[in-house]
Scaffold this motif. Sequence first.
Motif, mmCIF file in Angstrom:
data_model
loop_
_atom_site.group_PDB
_atom_site.id
_atom_site.type_symbol
_atom_site.label_atom_id
_atom_site.label_comp_id
_atom_site.label_asym_id
_atom_site.label_seq_id
_atom_site.Cartn_x
_atom_site.Cartn_y
_atom_site.Cartn_z
ATOM 1 N N TYR A 1 0.831 -1.210 0.000
ATOM 2 C CA TYR A 1 0.000 0.000 0.000
ATOM 3 C C TYR A 1 0.862 1.255 0.000
ATOM 4 C CZ TYR A 1 -3.374 3.480 1.579
ATOM 5 O OH TYR A 1 -4.155 4.598 1.684
ATOM 6 N N ASP B 1 -17.087 1.380 -2.747
ATOM 7 C CA ASP B 1 -17.007 0.877 -1.375
ATOM 8 C C ASP B 1 -17.274 1.981 -0.363
ATOM 9 O OD1 ASP B 1 -16.739 -0.974 0.622
ATOM 10 O OD2 ASP B 1 -14.546 -0.913 0.672
ATOM 11 N N ARG C 1 -3.654 -11.520 4.691
ATOM 12 C CA ARG C 1 -4.067 -12.638 5.539
ATOM 13 C C ARG C 1 -4.200 -12.234 7.000
ATOM 14 N NH1 ARG C 1 0.145 -16.941 2.695
ATOM 15 N NH2 ARG C 1 -0.991 -17.126 0.733
ATOM 16 N N GLU D 1 -6.061 -8.932 9.758
ATOM 17 C CA GLU D 1 -7.174 -8.006 9.864
ATOM 18 C C GLU D 1 -6.803 -6.624 9.316
ATOM 19 O OE1 GLU D 1 -5.969 -9.769 12.269
ATOM 20 O OE2 GLU D 1 -7.533 -11.232 12.783
ATOM 21 N N HIS D 2 -7.867 -5.874 9.008
ATOM 22 C CA HIS D 2 -7.688 -4.528 8.459
ATOM 23 C C HIS D 2 -6.967 -3.622 9.441
ATOM 24 C CE1 HIS D 2 -8.896 -0.362 7.527
ATOM 25 N NE2 HIS D 2 -8.897 -0.755 6.271
ATOM 26 N N GLU E 1 -8.382 -0.635 1.677
ATOM 27 C CA GLU E 1 -9.300 -1.779 1.675
ATOM 28 C C GLU E 1 -8.978 -2.749 0.544
ATOM 29 O OE1 GLU E 1 -10.118 1.316 2.051
ATOM 30 O OE2 GLU E 1 -10.901 1.316 4.109
ATOM 31 N N ASP E 2 -8.526 -2.224 -0.607
ATOM 32 C CA ASP E 2 -8.161 -3.109 -1.715
ATOM 33 C C ASP E 2 -7.001 -4.028 -1.341
ATOM 34 O OD1 ASP E 2 -10.095 -1.863 -3.208
ATOM 35 O OD2 ASP E 2 -8.712 -0.434 -4.123
ATOM 36 N N ARG F 1 -5.204 2.807 -5.433
ATOM 37 C CA ARG F 1 -5.415 1.596 -4.647
ATOM 38 C C ARG F 1 -5.677 2.021 -3.208
ATOM 39 N NH1 ARG F 1 -5.401 -0.094 -9.056
ATOM 40 N NH2 ARG F 1 -4.481 -2.016 -9.898
ATOM 41 N N THR G 1 -6.030 -4.769 1.945
ATOM 42 C CA THR G 1 -6.346 -5.610 3.097
ATOM 43 C C THR G 1 -7.275 -6.764 2.729
ATOM 44 O OG1 THR G 1 -8.116 -4.036 3.657
ATOM 45 C CG2 THR G 1 -5.998 -3.789 4.777
ATOM 46 N N GLU G 2 -8.046 -6.617 1.652
ATOM 47 C CA GLU G 2 -8.866 -7.748 1.210
ATOM 48 C C GLU G 2 -8.018 -8.942 0.790
ATOM 49 O OE1 GLU G 2 -11.359 -6.423 -1.897
ATOM 50 O OE2 GLU G 2 -12.741 -5.310 -0.593
ATOM 51 N N LEU G 3 -6.807 -8.671 0.331
ATOM 52 C CA LEU G 3 -5.914 -9.737 -0.105
ATOM 53 C C LEU G 3 -4.955 -10.178 0.989
ATOM 54 C CD1 LEU G 3 -5.027 -8.232 -3.597
ATOM 55 C CD2 LEU G 3 -6.812 -9.884 -3.059
#
Length: 308
Positions: A176, A290, A196, A198-199, A189-190, A186, A192-194
Amino acid sequence: MATRDIYTTTVGENVQDESNSNRCPECGGRVTTNTVETICKKCGLIVDEQRTDHGPEWRACDRDERKRTGATLTAARHDRGLSTEIGRGTDANGNMLAGRKRRQLGRLRREHSRGRFRSKAERNLAQGLGEVRRIAGVLELSESIRDQACQLFRSAQNEDLLPGRSIEAMAAASVYGACRCNGLSRTLEDVTELARVEHSRVRNAYKTMNANLGLPAAPVAPREFVPRLASELEVPDRIRHRATELAEWAKSAGLTIGVRPSGFAAACLYKAGREDGWYLTQSTVAEAADVSATTVRTHRDALDELIV
């Protein structure tokens, strides 16, 4: 007779030149040449060094793929890409290996894997760089952005930012951070979705990295998110161009300060679609960005006041 004299003279000159090339220019002693240096046997003078070896040094056994150079050094590997990998299944000629040979190579591969890392820090570096390559590959980032993210992870490890934090979180924060430093659209959230983890862990890791490394991460303008949202919503190019103009006007008027850029870009697309007769619902645009429909409606009202 003349021809014989010319031949004798030419041969004599060649012998004299060859004799002079084997003599030291300082003391006239005899010189010897090895694979590296040409040295005088009498006084020790180094006449020449680092001679070019013109012999074959192929890196591949296939005649069509022979080359003298290997892979370039890369920051995406913990050893810069200099390690050796033991293949599986076939030999160099593509022939299947016997069972005994496969078991032998399996043992060699296990010992080779154990000996690749000299310390636990190097093992953690390899794990983190592998996570960076995975996330960058899914996001379809360029190799330059991937290498920058790997270098950020190296810098974070050198500054002792890893203890007490997850390696996966620091790897995602590095990706990021590289996107932010290059102005790519980017969001956190884009990434952190990938990831492994937590956000919240990725967000805290990025804050720590930004505070300690001083990343030159400029705020991303809403216009950077317009092409991505327009492609996802499948709107015509004229609407995308109009939305980009609205985003530029809003930035010059100071409406984009302190707002989420993706939400403002969604509002610009929504308003541009309404002006052109391409009716997009607020919920559809908000889902693509989002954000909530209320955010899109609020920014739409601010754009209406600006246009009027």
